[in-house]
Design a protein around this motif. Structure first.
Motif, mmCIF file in Angstrom:
data_model
loop_
_atom_site.group_PDB
_atom_site.id
_atom_site.type_symbol
_atom_site.label_atom_id
_atom_site.label_comp_id
_atom_site.label_asym_id
_atom_site.label_seq_id
_atom_site.Cartn_x
_atom_site.Cartn_y
_atom_site.Cartn_z
ATOM 1 N N TYR A 1 -28.462 -5.209 4.126
ATOM 2 C CA TYR A 1 -27.338 -4.296 3.903
ATOM 3 C C TYR A 1 -26.524 -4.838 2.734
ATOM 4 N N PHE A 2 -25.626 -4.005 2.198
ATOM 5 C CA PHE A 2 -24.872 -4.383 1.011
ATOM 6 C C PHE A 2 -23.378 -4.282 1.253
ATOM 7 N N LEU B 1 -26.747 -0.630 -7.759
ATOM 8 C CA LEU B 1 -25.376 -0.656 -7.252
ATOM 9 C C LEU B 1 -24.433 -1.349 -8.240
ATOM 10 N N ARG C 1 -32.302 -2.079 -5.659
ATOM 11 C CA ARG C 1 -31.095 -1.385 -5.203
ATOM 12 C C ARG C 1 -29.839 -2.160 -5.575
ATOM 13 N N GLY D 1 -30.295 -0.842 3.854
ATOM 14 C CA GLY D 1 -29.638 -0.317 2.665
ATOM 15 C C GLY D 1 -28.226 0.184 2.883
ATOM 16 N N ASP D 2 -27.729 0.157 4.115
ATOM 17 C CA ASP D 2 -26.352 0.587 4.380
ATOM 18 C C ASP D 2 -25.370 -0.213 3.523
ATOM 19 N N ILE D 3 -24.344 0.493 3.043
ATOM 20 C CA ILE D 3 -23.255 -0.174 2.317
ATOM 21 C C ILE D 3 -22.082 -0.255 3.277
ATOM 22 N N LYS E 1 -24.263 5.509 3.379
ATOM 23 C CA LYS E 1 -25.698 5.407 3.179
ATOM 24 C C LYS E 1 -26.002 5.191 1.694
ATOM 25 N N TYR E 2 -26.982 4.339 1.440
ATOM 26 C CA TYR E 2 -27.296 3.970 0.053
ATOM 27 C C TYR E 2 -27.533 5.190 -0.832
ATOM 28 N N ASN E 3 -28.354 6.121 -0.377
ATOM 29 C CA ASN E 3 -28.679 7.298 -1.201
ATOM 30 C C ASN E 3 -27.440 8.135 -1.513
#
Length: 365
Positions: free
Chosen positions: A284-285, A54, A50, A356-358, A325-327
């Protein structure tokens, strides 16, 4: 948050070889006991596709993955709890780690000596477990004695603590690890403050020969049977194969080698994911033109505490969090596109992060 895993096991089971596969540090891999005298420490990158996806979308100046610190600890022998071999040093090093990766020899090779003269993974496991339990029993015994005196006053909390310590003592005397003792969650801190060795989460790593890398072998099945009641994960990895993979220069060469071996990915990737699962962690990112970065947090962590992983000021002065959200980010391609589509959420102090939350944190100190 810094995550530290200690690689432990009897001498000559493949600990240092596995350590070399996990990190760029080069521990001496020799065919004799105690080749790792000082604990070797390596920082390894956590593989996460991921992050690469990104970075392709954001094209930042730099990309920073999250990491795990791996400590290769000197081999243990019977009697370590009493100071035999490098016992005291070993036990001191393991106390400083968050989790234990217990490497077990599950292969036959006449050219690699075994400290006890024969290959028997269940016996080897028992040696390590017993030494850790004996050291914990020594700690608990002292606390029980002190608490018995305190409880004579009739004070309710002292009596409750004595009961918990007694449960621990009985389990350890029965040859069980402290992690098997179940108490009310609100009282768990009484156990945590003891910093016992056998309360640490443990992952059993079966080091097998090349032919057993896919399906395991009888040794592996014996290990699985022995730990079936521990709710522990058992991984099968051929350290020899992993060592060969690390020698290859390109991703294409590594993938070709894996295909030839009938493997989908390096075993170390599975090991790192298992370590995350073992410690109930997630990622998380943060994503901007200056930097795309992965951050490690504990599952269930709320926004202010997650912000504090970046800097304590972020938690102290937390105002709100902007969450994508990542998606949604991948589908729409940018933060501005997510904002325009109504896919950027504004959350307060009670927001619990998803894997995976940004995140973008707003704070004021």
């Amino acid at each position: 948050m810094a995550l530290k895993c200690g690689i432990v096991g009897l001498p000559n089971v493949g600990k240092s070889t596995m350590f070399n596969c996990l990190s760029n540090a080069k521990a001496q891999a020799a065919n004799f006991p105690f080749c790792t005298v000082e604990p070797n420490i390596g920082v390894i990158t956590v593989p996460d596709d991921r992050l690469n996806i990104l970075s392709d979308l954001v094209t930042p100046e730099k990309v920073v993955p999250t990491t795990i610190e791996i400590v290769d600890i000197a081999g243990l022998v019977k009697g370590a709890s009493k100071g035999e071999g490098l016992g005291n040093q070993f036990l001191g090093n393991i106390r400083e780690t968050d989790a234990i990766i217990h490497v077990i020899r599950c292969f036959d090779d006449d050219n690699v000596v075994h400290v006890d003269g024969s290959v028997n993974p269940v016996r080897d496991m028992d040696v390590i477990d017993m030494e850790l339990q004996l050291k914990d029993l020594e700690t608990v015994d002292k606390r029980v004695s002190a608490q018995q005196k305190a409880s004579k006053t009739g004070e309710k909390e002292s009596i409750k603590i004595l009961k918990i310590y007694t449960q621990l003592k009985e389990a350890l005397e029965a040859g069980k690890s402290a992690r098997t003792v179940t108490i009310d969650k609100k009282d768990q801190h009484y156990i945590d403050e003891l910093m016992l060795l056998t309360t640490k989460p443990i992952l059993y790593l079966c080091n097998v020969d090349e032919s057993s890398a896919n399906q395991g072998n009888a040794y592996v099945e014996a290990v699985k049977k022995a730990v079936k009641d521990e709710n522990a994960e058992v991984l099968v990895i051929a350290a020899g194969i992993e060592a060969e993979i690390t020698m290859l220069d390109t991703a294409e060469d590594r993938q070709e080698f894996l295909s030839e071996m009938g493997l989908e990915e390096p075993g170390v990737n599975k090991l790192i994911r298992s370590a995350y699962k073992l410690l109930d962690l997630q990622t998380y990112f943060t994503a901007g033109v200056k930097e795309v970065r992965a951050w490690t947090i504990t599952k269930g962590m709320k926004a202010p505490q997650a912000a504090g992983v970046i800097h304590t000021d972020f938690e102290k002065g937390f105002i709100r969090a902007e969450v994508i959200k990542y998606n949604n980010f991948i589908e729409l391609g940018s933060e501005s596109a997510c904002r325009d589509a109504g896919k950027l959420g504004v959350e307060g102090k009670d927001y619990v992060l998803d894997d995976g939350d940004i995140m973008h944190f707003r704070f004021n100190v």
